[in-house]
Design a protein around this motif. Structure first.
Motif, PDB file in Angstrom:
ATOM      1  N   ILE A 146      18.249  56.816  19.208  1.00 42.00           N
ATOM      2  CA  ILE A 146      19.454  57.099  19.949  1.00 42.00           C
ATOM      3  C   ILE A 146      20.570  57.771  19.011  1.00 42.00           C
TER       4      ILE A 146
ATOM      5  N   ARG B  51      20.026  63.544  26.329  1.00 49.67           N
ATOM      6  CA  ARG B  51      19.567  62.055  27.064  1.00 49.67           C
ATOM      7  C   ARG B  51      18.050  61.978  26.729  1.00 49.67           C
TER       8      ARG B  51
ATOM      9  N   ILE C 140      14.239  55.244  26.500  1.00 41.83           N
ATOM     10  CA  ILE C 140      13.939  54.157  25.680  1.00 41.83           C
ATOM     11  C   ILE C 140      12.409  53.865  25.617  1.00 41.83           C
TER      12      ILE C 140
ATOM     13  N   CYS D  73      19.765  47.946  28.644  1.00 39.31           N
ATOM     14  CA  CYS D  73      19.254  48.760  27.471  1.00 39.31           C
ATOM     15  C   CYS D  73      17.797  48.478  27.360  1.00 39.31           C
TER      16      CYS D  73
ATOM     17  N   GLU E 282      16.919  55.447  31.183  1.00 44.19           N
ATOM     18  CA  GLU E 282      17.231  56.735  30.511  1.00 44.19           C
ATOM     19  C   GLU E 282      18.744  56.373  29.756  1.00 44.19           C
ATOM     20  N   VAL E 283      19.068  57.002  28.721  1.00 40.92           N
ATOM     21  CA  VAL E 283      20.370  56.990  27.895  1.00 40.92           C
ATOM     22  C   VAL E 283      20.605  58.406  27.573  1.00 40.92           C
ATOM     23  N   GLU E 284      22.172  58.307  27.733  1.00 41.49           N
ATOM     24  CA  GLU E 284      22.672  59.514  27.242  1.00 41.49           C
ATOM     25  C   GLU E 284      23.917  59.307  26.241  1.00 41.49           C
TER      26      GLU E 284
ATOM     27  N   ILE F 223      27.361  55.406  24.784  1.00 39.90           N
ATOM     28  CA  ILE F 223      26.353  55.986  25.442  1.00 39.90           C
ATOM     29  C   ILE F 223      26.571  55.402  27.026  1.00 39.90           C
ATOM     30  N   CYS F 224      25.820  56.047  27.644  1.00 39.51           N
ATOM     31  CA  CYS F 224      25.586  55.840  29.119  1.00 39.51           C
ATOM     32  C   CYS F 224      24.247  55.362  29.430  1.00 39.51           C
ATOM     33  N   VAL F 225      23.943  54.000  29.892  1.00 37.27           N
ATOM     34  CA  VAL F 225      22.798  53.299  30.030  1.00 37.27           C
ATOM     35  C   VAL F 225      22.746  52.908  31.625  1.00 37.27           C
ATOM     36  N   ASN F 226      21.843  53.613  32.286  1.00 37.56           N
ATOM     37  CA  ASN F 226      21.709  53.004  33.618  1.00 37.56           C
ATOM     38  C   ASN F 226      22.946  52.760  34.396  1.00 37.56           C
TER      39      ASN F 226
ATOM     40  N   HIS G  59      28.608  52.166  30.388  1.00 34.61           N
ATOM     41  CA  HIS G  59      28.902  52.710  29.527  1.00 34.61           C
ATOM     42  C   HIS G  59      29.151  51.559  28.309  1.00 34.61           C
TER      43      HIS G  59
END
Length: 74
Positions: A4, A12, A15, A32, A37-39, A52-55, A58
């Protein structure tokens, strides 16, 4: 191996399963999880923490932790 911490803002990744034992329990509880998907949304001025943005959630995580979470870039 990508993590990450290696993402650029707006990039993006997914994981990886292999880092399940490394991800802190608190992050797992917040969604997480491997396969998610993580951005990378933003980096703090001194490059730590990472936002980060996870599912859809934030999160701010330390760069040291983010560097241990292996991802596959999308």
């Amino acid at each position: 191996m990508n993590s990450i911490a290696s993402l650029q803002i707006g990039e993006r990744g997914i994981i990886s399963e292999e880092c399940l034992d490394i991800i802190p329990l608190k992050l797992l509880e917040m969604g997480c999880l491997p396969g998610i998907e993580v951005e990378l949304l933003q980096i703090a001025p001194f490059k730590d923490p990472l936002y980060i943005c996870v599912n859809g959630s934030h999160l701010a995580i330390r760069k040291k932790t983010a560097s241990k979470i292996v991802i596959t870039k999308i």
